[in-house]
Scaffold this motif. Structure first.
Motif, PDB file in Angstrom:
ATOM      1  N   ASN A  45      43.103 -30.585 -24.712  1.00  0.00           N
ATOM      2  CA  ASN A  45      44.411 -31.203 -24.507  1.00  0.00           C
ATOM      3  C   ASN A  45      44.303 -32.631 -23.982  1.00  0.00           C
ATOM      4  OD1 ASN A  45      45.411 -28.699 -25.221  1.00  0.00           O
ATOM      5  ND2 ASN A  45      46.919 -28.646 -23.594  1.00  0.00           N
ATOM      6  N   GLU A  46      45.360 -33.363 -24.186  1.00  0.00           N
ATOM      7  CA  GLU A  46      45.507 -34.699 -23.634  1.00  0.00           C
ATOM      8  C   GLU A  46      46.875 -34.785 -22.978  1.00  0.00           C
ATOM      9  OE1 GLU A  46      44.902 -36.961 -27.198  1.00  0.00           O
ATOM     10  OE2 GLU A  46      46.959 -36.677 -27.898  1.00  0.00           O
ATOM     11  N   VAL A  47      47.067 -35.772 -22.133  1.00  0.00           N
ATOM     12  CA  VAL A  47      48.333 -35.970 -21.435  1.00  0.00           C
ATOM     13  C   VAL A  47      49.016 -37.199 -22.030  1.00  0.00           C
ATOM     14  CG1 VAL A  47      49.420 -36.471 -19.214  1.00  0.00           C
ATOM     15  CG2 VAL A  47      47.446 -34.929 -19.317  1.00  0.00           C
TER      16      VAL A  47
ATOM     17  N   GLN B  67      59.462 -27.195 -30.975  1.00  0.00           N
ATOM     18  CA  GLN B  67      58.789 -26.663 -32.165  1.00  0.00           C
ATOM     19  C   GLN B  67      57.335 -27.134 -32.247  1.00  0.00           C
ATOM     20  OE1 GLN B  67      61.266 -27.936 -35.431  1.00  0.00           O
ATOM     21  NE2 GLN B  67      62.891 -26.463 -34.978  1.00  0.00           N
ATOM     22  N   THR B  68      57.072 -28.350 -31.802  1.00  0.00           N
ATOM     23  CA  THR B  68      55.727 -28.910 -31.917  1.00  0.00           C
ATOM     24  C   THR B  68      54.814 -28.462 -30.786  1.00  0.00           C
ATOM     25  OG1 THR B  68      56.685 -30.890 -32.962  1.00  0.00           O
ATOM     26  CG2 THR B  68      54.403 -31.044 -32.180  1.00  0.00           C
ATOM     27  N   PHE B  69      55.316 -28.570 -29.553  1.00  0.00           N
ATOM     28  CA  PHE B  69      54.472 -28.319 -28.382  1.00  0.00           C
ATOM     29  C   PHE B  69      54.742 -26.978 -27.703  1.00  0.00           C
ATOM     30  CE2 PHE B  69      55.381 -33.048 -28.182  1.00  0.00           C
ATOM     31  CZ  PHE B  69      54.177 -33.431 -28.750  1.00  0.00           C
ATOM     32  N   GLY B  70      55.887 -26.366 -27.996  1.00  0.00           N
ATOM     33  CA  GLY B  70      56.341 -25.219 -27.221  1.00  0.00           C
ATOM     34  C   GLY B  70      57.317 -25.681 -26.156  1.00  0.00           C
ATOM     35  N   GLY B  71      57.897 -24.742 -25.419  1.00  0.00           N
ATOM     36  CA  GLY B  71      58.872 -25.062 -24.382  1.00  0.00           C
ATOM     37  C   GLY B  71      58.240 -25.815 -23.225  1.00  0.00           C
ATOM     38  N   LEU B  72      59.062 -26.118 -22.202  1.00  0.00           N
ATOM     39  CA  LEU B  72      58.591 -26.892 -21.060  1.00  0.00           C
ATOM     40  C   LEU B  72      57.364 -26.274 -20.405  1.00  0.00           C
ATOM     41  CD1 LEU B  72      61.888 -27.983 -19.240  1.00  0.00           C
ATOM     42  CD2 LEU B  72      60.134 -29.496 -20.161  1.00  0.00           C
TER      43      LEU B  72
ATOM     44  N   LYS C 197      43.725 -35.914  -8.926  1.00  0.00           N
ATOM     45  CA  LYS C 197      44.132 -36.121 -10.307  1.00  0.00           C
ATOM     46  C   LYS C 197      43.977 -34.807 -11.075  1.00  0.00           C
ATOM     47  CE  LYS C 197      43.019 -41.038 -10.562  1.00  0.00           C
ATOM     48  NZ  LYS C 197      42.196 -42.078 -11.234  1.00  0.00           N
ATOM     49  N   ILE C 198      44.943 -34.537 -11.942  1.00  0.00           N
ATOM     50  CA  ILE C 198      45.017 -33.223 -12.575  1.00  0.00           C
ATOM     51  C   ILE C 198      44.654 -33.324 -14.046  1.00  0.00           C
ATOM     52  CG2 ILE C 198      46.493 -31.208 -12.991  1.00  0.00           C
ATOM     53  CD1 ILE C 198      48.330 -32.517 -10.717  1.00  0.00           C
ATOM     54  N   GLN C 199      43.581 -32.679 -14.436  1.00  0.00           N
ATOM     55  CA  GLN C 199      43.185 -32.653 -15.832  1.00  0.00           C
ATOM     56  C   GLN C 199      44.131 -31.746 -16.617  1.00  0.00           C
ATOM     57  OE1 GLN C 199      39.088 -31.428 -15.933  1.00  0.00           O
ATOM     58  NE2 GLN C 199      38.333 -33.349 -15.091  1.00  0.00           N
ATOM     59  N   PRO C 200      44.285 -31.983 -17.929  1.00  0.00           N
ATOM     60  CA  PRO C 200      45.158 -31.125 -18.738  1.00  0.00           C
ATOM     61  C   PRO C 200      44.640 -29.696 -18.751  1.00  0.00           C
ATOM     62  CG  PRO C 200      43.882 -32.617 -20.125  1.00  0.00           C
ATOM     63  CD  PRO C 200      43.670 -33.061 -18.718  1.00  0.00           C
ATOM     64  N   PRO C 201      45.496 -28.734 -19.143  1.00  0.00           N
ATOM     65  CA  PRO C 201      45.140 -27.317 -19.048  1.00  0.00           C
ATOM     66  C   PRO C 201      43.844 -26.924 -19.744  1.00  0.00           C
ATOM     67  CG  PRO C 201      47.487 -27.545 -19.438  1.00  0.00           C
ATOM     68  CD  PRO C 201      46.899 -28.929 -19.543  1.00  0.00           C
TER      69      PRO C 201
ATOM     70  N   SER D 196      49.142 -31.685 -24.805  1.00  0.00           N
ATOM     71  CA  SER D 196      49.019 -31.068 -26.124  1.00  0.00           C
ATOM     72  C   SER D 196      47.707 -31.503 -26.753  1.00  0.00           C
ATOM     73  CB  SER D 196      50.179 -31.480 -27.040  1.00  0.00           C
ATOM     74  OG  SER D 196      50.025 -32.823 -27.475  1.00  0.00           O
ATOM     75  N   THR D 197      47.424 -30.966 -27.897  1.00  0.00           N
ATOM     76  CA  THR D 197      46.249 -31.409 -28.648  1.00  0.00           C
ATOM     77  C   THR D 197      46.580 -32.709 -29.379  1.00  0.00           C
ATOM     78  OG1 THR D 197      46.923 -30.153 -30.600  1.00  0.00           O
ATOM     79  CG2 THR D 197      45.490 -29.028 -29.006  1.00  0.00           C
ATOM     80  N   ALA D 198      45.545 -33.407 -29.805  1.00  0.00           N
ATOM     81  CA  ALA D 198      45.734 -34.660 -30.546  1.00  0.00           C
ATOM     82  C   ALA D 198      46.492 -34.412 -31.843  1.00  0.00           C
ATOM     83  CB  ALA D 198      44.390 -35.314 -30.824  1.00  0.00           C
ATOM     84  N   ASP D 199      46.220 -33.291 -32.521  1.00  0.00           N
ATOM     85  CA  ASP D 199      46.905 -32.986 -33.784  1.00  0.00           C
ATOM     86  C   ASP D 199      48.401 -32.866 -33.582  1.00  0.00           C
ATOM     87  OD1 ASP D 199      44.516 -33.000 -35.112  1.00  0.00           O
ATOM     88  OD2 ASP D 199      44.303 -30.818 -35.227  1.00  0.00           O
ATOM     89  N   LYS D 200      48.809 -32.189 -32.512  1.00  0.00           N
ATOM     90  CA  LYS D 200      50.241 -32.019 -32.255  1.00  0.00           C
ATOM     91  C   LYS D 200      50.881 -33.338 -31.842  1.00  0.00           C
ATOM     92  CE  LYS D 200      50.127 -27.097 -31.127  1.00  0.00           C
ATOM     93  NZ  LYS D 200      50.375 -26.059 -30.084  1.00  0.00           N
TER      94      LYS D 200
END
Length: 374
Positions: A179-181, A207-212, A171-175, A299-303
Motif C-alpha cells: 500500500n501507499e498513502v 468502489q475503488t478503495f472500499g469504504g472509509l 510516523k505510521i506506515q500503510p497497512p 491503497s495499492t498503486a493499481d487502485k
C-alpha cells in the motif's frame, strides 16, 4: 449523505474563522512538516476547548497546514484572541506564523456565495460537519489577502487551553507493504453542482478503495507510540510555550506505560489497549468536506492509478479539478477530549501530503482562471 435535503443554511450571525500556517510549502520543503501539522491542529484544539467550556458544539475542518471553524458571535473574540496567543507562541518556538481572521456567515451569503451545512456520524461518538458551496473558499481568499490583524495585536499575554492535545505517535506506515498513502484535494468547478459531483466521487472511491474503514491509512499493527523527549517537548511548547520539567517527566512516563498498555493489551478503566487502538482508527480524521473533498487514503498503486484516471476524465469534462500527492507514511496529531471514545485524530501525509497536493490543485485553478474558464 449527499442529498440536498440533508443540508441547511448556517446561522447568519455565526462567524467563520480561518487559521492558516503562512509559507507552509517552504516549511514542508525544509523538513518541518510535523511542526506545521502540530501548529495547524492546535489551532482547532484551542477553539474546541473554548467551545466546550461554553457548552457549544462547533463545526471544524483540518486541512493539514490550517483549519477552519464556525463559531457563534459569543465566543468569536475569545477564539481570535486565543489564536493571537497561539501565533505568538508558534513564532517564538517553531518559527511558524499563523494567518487568521474571521468573517460573518451573513456577509458571505450576501456576497452571493453558497454555504450549506450537514452533520455526519463517524464511528460511535464522532460527529463531523460537512459543508458544500464556495463560501469557505471565498472567506479564505479574503482573510489570506488581508495584511492587517492589528485588532488583536494588543493581546500579548494569557494562558492557552490546549488540554487534550497529544502528538506522541510515530510516523505510521500503510497497512501493508504493497500500500501507499495518498492525499487528494478535489474541487467541483460549479459550486451548486457539488452535491452531485462529490456524491459521484465518493461513490467511485468506495468502489475503488472500499469504504472509509477499508481505505484508512491507519491500522493497529502500524500504530506505535514514540518514546521521544523531543516529540514530548514540542507538544509541551505548543501547550505552554515554555519548559515544564514535571510535564516532560510525567508525559514520558505515561507514554512508556502506554506502550506496555498496547503491547500487552492491559485493561485500564474498563478499556483494553487493543480496543483503544481500534477507536483511534475509527476516529481518524481521514475525510473532510468543506466545499472541497480533502481525503487521505491507503491503497495499492493499481487502485490509485484507476482512481486518478477517473478524476482525469471528470476533469476533462469540466466537472472538477484535483490535486494529489503520494506519501510513504502518515502522521497524526490528536485531540483527546476523553479516552472513552471521545477523541479525534488529525491525519496527514508524513512529508506534507495535503500541502503538496494543494500545489497541484492551485496550479490547475490558476491556469483555468487565466484561460477565463472560472
Amino acid at each position: 449523505m449527499f442529498r440536498d435535503e440533508n443540508f441547511t443554511n448556517m446561522p447568519g450571525d455565526w462567524q467563520i474563522i480561518i487559521a492558516d500556517v503562512k509559507n507552509s510549502t517552504a516549511a514542508v520543503k525544509a523538513g518541518n512538516h510535523n511542526d506545521v501539522n502540530l501548529v495547524a491542529a492546535s489551532s482547532l484544539v484551542l477553539a474546541l476547548n473554548i467551545a466546550k467550556s461554553a457548552n457549544i458544539e462547533i463545526p471544524f475542518f483540518f486541512t493539514g497546514d490550517g483549519g477552519t471553524l464556525f463559531v457563534p458571535a459569543s465566543i468569536c473574540d475569545e477564539v481570535l484572541q486565543g489564536l493571537k496567543l497561539h501565533n505568538d507562541n508558534s513564532l517564538k518556538n517553531f518559527g511558524l506564523e499563523i494567518h487568521f481572521g474571521s468573517m460573518a456567515v451573513a456577509a458571505i451569503e450576501d456576497s452571493g456565495y453558497i454555504l450549506k451545512i450537514a452533520k455526519a456520524v463517524f464511528g460511535k461518538t464522532v460527529t463531523k460537519a460537512i459543508v458544500i458551496g464556495n463560501g469557505i473558499i471565498y472567506a479564505e481568499q479574503l482573510i489570506k489577502a488581508s495584511v492587517s490583524q492589528t485588532i488583536y495585536t494588543q493581546i500579548s499575554s494569557g494562558a492557552l487551553d490546549m488540554e487534550g492535545l497529544e502528538c506522541r505517535w510515530d510516523k505510521i506506515q500503510p497497512p501493508t507493504e504493497q500500500n501507499e498513502v495518498v492525499c487528494y484535494l478535489i474541487e467541483a468547478t460549479v459550486p451548486d453542482q457539488q452535491i452531485v459531483v462529490y456524491g459521484d466521487v465518493l461513490t467511485m472511491m468506495d468502489q475503488t478503495f472500499g469504504g472509509l474503514d477499508k481505505r484508512n491509512p491507519i491500522s493497529i499493527d502500524r500504530l506505535k507510540l514514540m518514546l521521544s523527549v523531543n516529540k514530548i517537548k514540542k507538544e509541551m511548547m505548543v501547550k505552554f510555550g515554555d519548559w515544564k520539567r514535571n510535564y516532560l517527566t510525567a508525559t514520558f512516563l505515561k507514554t512508556f506505560i502506554g506502550k506496555l498498555y498496547f503491547k500487552y493489551n492491559w485493561k485500564i478503566n474498563n478499556l483494553r489497549g487493543q480496543q483503544y487502538l481500534q477507536q483511534v482508527i475509527t476516529n481518524a480524521d481521514t475525510l473532510t468536506i468543506d466545499g472541497r473533498i480533502n481525503t487521505i487514503v491507503s491503497s495499492t498503486a493499481d487502485k490509485r492509478i484507476q482512481f486518478v484516471e477517473y478524476l482525469k476524465r471528470e476533469e476533462a469534462e469540466g466537472k472538477l479539478v484535483f490535486g494529489h500527492y503520494i506519501s510513504r507514511e502518515s502522521v497524526m496529531t490528536c485531540y483527546i477530549e476523553n479516552r472513552d471514545e471521545k477523541h479525534i485524530h488529525f491525519v496527514d501525509g508524513a512529508d506534507g501530503g495535503y500541502t503538496e497536493a494543494s500545489k497541484e490543485l492551485k496550479q490547475k485553478l490558476a491556469k483555468i482562471k487565466s484561460d477565463g474558464q472560472l
